[in-house]
Design a protein around this motif. Structure first.
Motif, mmCIF file in Angstrom:
data_model
loop_
_atom_site.group_PDB
_atom_site.id
_atom_site.type_symbol
_atom_site.label_atom_id
_atom_site.label_comp_id
_atom_site.label_asym_id
_atom_site.label_seq_id
_atom_site.Cartn_x
_atom_site.Cartn_y
_atom_site.Cartn_z
ATOM 1 N N TYR A 371 47.719 40.397 44.909
ATOM 2 C CA TYR A 371 47.649 41.105 43.635
ATOM 3 C C TYR A 371 46.182 41.210 43.256
ATOM 4 O O TYR A 371 45.307 40.582 43.865
ATOM 5 N N ARG A 372 45.905 42.023 42.253
ATOM 6 C CA ARG A 372 44.540 42.150 41.773
ATOM 7 C C ARG A 372 44.551 42.450 40.276
ATOM 8 O O ARG A 372 45.525 43.007 39.752
ATOM 9 N N GLY A 377 42.864 44.194 31.996
ATOM 10 C CA GLY A 377 43.473 42.880 32.142
ATOM 11 C C GLY A 377 44.838 42.865 32.794
ATOM 12 O O GLY A 377 45.447 41.795 32.957
ATOM 13 N N ASN A 378 45.364 44.012 33.162
ATOM 14 C CA ASN A 378 46.679 44.043 33.812
ATOM 15 C C ASN A 378 46.602 43.531 35.252
ATOM 16 O O ASN A 378 45.546 43.575 35.894
ATOM 17 N N VAL A 430 51.889 49.290 40.887
ATOM 18 C CA VAL A 430 52.696 48.791 39.771
ATOM 19 C C VAL A 430 51.847 47.779 39.006
ATOM 20 O O VAL A 430 51.297 46.842 39.601
ATOM 21 N N GLN A 431 51.763 47.980 37.677
ATOM 22 C CA GLN A 431 50.961 47.099 36.837
ATOM 23 C C GLN A 431 51.829 46.431 35.772
ATOM 24 O O GLN A 431 52.869 46.981 35.361
ATOM 25 N N GLY A 466 51.887 37.604 40.740
ATOM 26 C CA GLY A 466 50.809 37.488 39.763
ATOM 27 C C GLY A 466 50.317 36.050 39.657
ATOM 28 O O GLY A 466 50.860 35.130 40.280
ATOM 29 N N PRO A 467 49.289 35.816 38.813
ATOM 30 C CA PRO A 467 48.752 34.448 38.685
ATOM 31 C C PRO A 467 49.644 33.592 37.798
ATOM 32 O O PRO A 467 50.522 34.084 37.089
ATOM 33 N N THR A 468 49.427 32.298 37.874
ATOM 34 C CA THR A 468 50.159 31.354 37.024
ATOM 35 C C THR A 468 49.673 31.500 35.589
ATOM 36 O O THR A 468 48.468 31.477 35.322
ATOM 37 N N VAL A 469 50.607 31.696 34.679
ATOM 38 C CA VAL A 469 50.254 31.878 33.268
ATOM 39 C C VAL A 469 50.307 30.515 32.565
ATOM 40 O O VAL A 469 51.323 29.818 32.610
ATOM 41 N N ARG A 470 49.236 30.125 31.911
ATOM 42 C CA ARG A 470 49.183 28.827 31.223
ATOM 43 C C ARG A 470 49.165 29.042 29.707
ATOM 44 O O ARG A 470 48.656 30.021 29.222
#
Length: 470
Positions: A371-372, A377-378, A430-431, A466-470
Motif C-alpha cells: 500500500y502507499r 493522507g489516504n 482504491v483509496q 493498510g497500516p495499523t491504526v493506533r
C-alpha cells in the motif's frame, strides 16, 4: 464312513494347442436390401450432413462451430466457452457414456451398428469396393486373379475413392479447429501450414487404415466396448438372435418341398446371413461379443424367407427371455437406474449451461507494493482488473467496489467497452481514509455490471491493506 468325491483323470487325454492370434481372413460382404439397412442409410445421411455441413455454417461473421485453440475460445453458434468452462466438456462426455449404457441395456449394440464412425465409414468403403470391383463373388475372383490391367485399374479406382473420402473427412475434422474455408483454400493452393498439414495427413491415414484395412479388427481387438458390453446385457436386452427352435435342423431343400415331413427347420443353410455380416460371424452360433448389432443378417434372412414363402423373423431383434418363451420385462431396475441418472445429468447440464455468466471478472493485487500513502493522507492500493466479455456482442460495463462506503475507486474511464469474446485488462486504484480502516487487512468486493442489462454482472473478492491504526 465318509464318501469319496469321484475324481476323473484328465492328464492322459490329448493336449490341444491354440494360436493366440489367427491371421485375418478378408471379409467380402454381400449386397442385400431391407428395413434396417434403410434405417441405417437415413441415419448415416443425417450424420454425414451434420458432420460435413456444420463446419461450413457461418454465424455472426465467423464459423458457427470452431474450437479456436490459439485464442483458447470454443465457439458453438451464439455461445463462446473459455478454458475455465472445460468442465462442461467432461460433463457432456459423462452424459454420453451414461446414454450409451442406457441404450446398451435396452437394445444392445445399436450404437455400433448404426452410428459408430468406425462402422459408418467402413460401410462407405465397402460401397466403394462394390462400385469398383463388383459384387462379392466378383471381388473374390478378382483377388485370386493374376495381375492384369483390369485388376490394377479396379484396385486403383477403389483406393482412389478411399483416399478421397479419407482426405475430405480429415479436412473437415481439422476444419473444426481452424477455419475450414481458409484451410481448404490453403490446401488447394499448397499454402497450408505445417501443423495443419500434419493433422490432415494424420487423420487421412487413420481413416484410410481403419475403414479400409483394419475394419472389423478395430471392433474386435481395439474397441473396449466389445469387451465390457456383456456386463450391461441381461436376458431382457434386445439383441440380434437366431431362433434355433424354429430354424433347426438346418438343411437345403426345394422351395415347394414338404420340409416339415423331412424333419427340417426353416433355416435352409444358405449362409447368406454369414456373407452379409461385416465382422464375419455366424449369428446362428449364438450371441457373440463380435456382433455389432447392425441387423444385416436380419435383412438378408428376411429376403430369403420371402423367397421361400416362410414367415419372416428367423433372425430378428429379440431377447433371451422371448426366445425361451418367457415374458420380456422392458422396465427393470438397471434400465430405470441408468435412465434416471441420465435424465438428472441432462437436466443439470442444461441448467449449468443456461446459468453461465456472460461476463467474468478477475482482480489481482499489485504485488510490487502492499500500500502507499497519497496526497491528502489516504491509503491507496493498486489492482489489476481483468474483464472478459463472453457474449457475442460488444458491451459497455461499469466498475464499482464494495466493502466500505468511504472507499474511493479510480478508473481510467467511467465506461469500459469490451469487444465480443475479448479481455480488457486495466490497472485501478482504491483509496480509503486510514481512520476508516478495519484492521490492517479488510475484505473488499469488485463488481462489474453491463450498462444495458443489470442482470449481466460479475464479482471478484480481494483485500485492502493498510497500516495499523493506533
Amino acid at each position: 464312513m465318509t464318501e469319496k468325491i469321484p475324481v476323473k483323470d484328465v492328464t492322459t487325454g490329448k493336449v490341444e494347442t491354440y494360436d493366440l492370434y489367427a491371421k485375418r481372413e478378408k471379409i467380402q460382404v454381400r449386397s442385400y436390401q431391407g428395413l434396417f439397412k434403410n434405417i441405417r442409410l437415413i441415419g448415416v445421411g443425417f450424420l454425414f450432413l451434420l458432420y460435413f455441413g456444420t463446419a461450413w455454417i457461418q454465424w455472426d461473421g465467423r464459423q458457427a462451430v470452431l474450437w479456436d485453440l490459439p485464442a483458447r475460445q470454443f465457439h458453438i453458434f451464439s455461445a463462446t466457452f473459455q478454458p475455465q468452462d472445460f468442465f462442461l466438456l467432461s460433463f457432456l462426455l459423462i452424459i454420453c457414456a451414461f446414454g450409451l449404457f442406457f441404450i446398451t441395456v435396452f437394445a444392445g449394440r445399436v450404437w455400433c451398428g448404426y452410428t459408430c464412425p468406425q462402422t459408418v465409414w467402413t460401410w462407405i468403403f465397402m460401397w466403394a469396393e462394390r462400385v469398383t470391383e463388383g459384387e462379392r463373388n466378383a471381388r473374390i475372383k478378382l483377388d485370386k486373379a493374376p495381375l492384369s490391367a483390369n485388376k490394377v485399374l479396379r484396385k486403383s479406382a477403389k483406393h482412389g475413392i478411399w483416399l478421397g473420402v479419407s482426405l475430405i473427412t480429415a479436412l473437415t475434422f481439422v476444419g473444426y479447429f481452424t477455419p475450414i474455408r481458409g484451410l481448404v483454400v490453403d490446401t488447394l493452393t499448397w499454402q497450408i501450414g505445417g501443423w495443419a498439414l500434419f493433422w490432415v495427413f494424420f487423420f487421412t491415414a487413420a481413416t484410410y487404415i481403419n475403414a479400409g484395412w483394419l475394419r472389423e479388427q478395430v471392433c474386435i481387438y481395439m474397441c473396449p466396448y466389445a469387451r465390457f458390453q456383456s456386463v450391461m446385457f441381461d436376458k431382457d436386452t434386445l439383441i440380434v438372435s437366431y431362433d434355433a427352435a424354429r430354424g433347426d435342423p438346418r438343411g437345403s431343400r426345394r422351395k415347394d418341398a414338404d420340409y416339415k415331413a423331412a424333419g427340417l427347420g426353416d433355416c435352409i443353410d444358405c449362409n447368406v446371413c454369414v456373407q452379409v455380416c461385416p465382422v464375419g460371424i455366424d449369428i446362428r452360433d449364438g450371441l457373440q461379443y463380435e456382433c455389432i448389432g447392425c441387423a444385416a443378417c436380419v435383412d438378408a434372412c428376411d429376403e430369403i424367407m420371402d423367397k421361400m414363402n416362410y414367415p419372416r423373423g428367423l433372425i430378428r431383434y429379440t431377447t433371451e427371455h422371448n426366445l425361451a418363451g418367457e415374458e420380456t420385462k422392458i422396465l427393470r431396475p438397471r434400465l430405470l437406474g441408468y435412465g434416471a441418472a441420465l435424465a438428472i445429468m441432462i437436466g443439470l447440464f442444461i441448467v449449468t449451461v443456461g446459468s453461465l455468466a456472460q461476463v467474468s471478472l478477475d482482480v489481482e493485487r499489485d504485488r510490487n507494493v502492499l500500500y502507499r500513502e497519497v496526497r491528502g493522507g489516504n491509503i491507496e492500493n493498486v489492482y489489476i482488473v481483468k474483464i472478459f466479455n463472453k457474449s457475442q456482442q460488444e458491451r459497455t460495463y461499469s466498475l464499482s467496489v464494495e466493502g466500505h462506503p468511504e472507499l474511493i475507486l479510480e478508473v481510467p474511464a467511467n465506461r469500459l467497452s469490451v469487444e465480443p469474446s475479448s479481455l480488457l485488462q486495466l490497472p485501478v486504484n482504491v483509496q480509503l481514509d486510514p481512520g476508516f480502516m478495519q484492521g490492517t487487512n479488510m475484505p473488499i468486493v469488485f463488481r462489474v455490471t453491463a450498462l444495458d442489462d443489470d442482470s449481466i454482472s460479475a464479482t471478484s473478492e480481494s483485500r485492502f491493506l493498510g497500516p495499523t491504526v493506533r
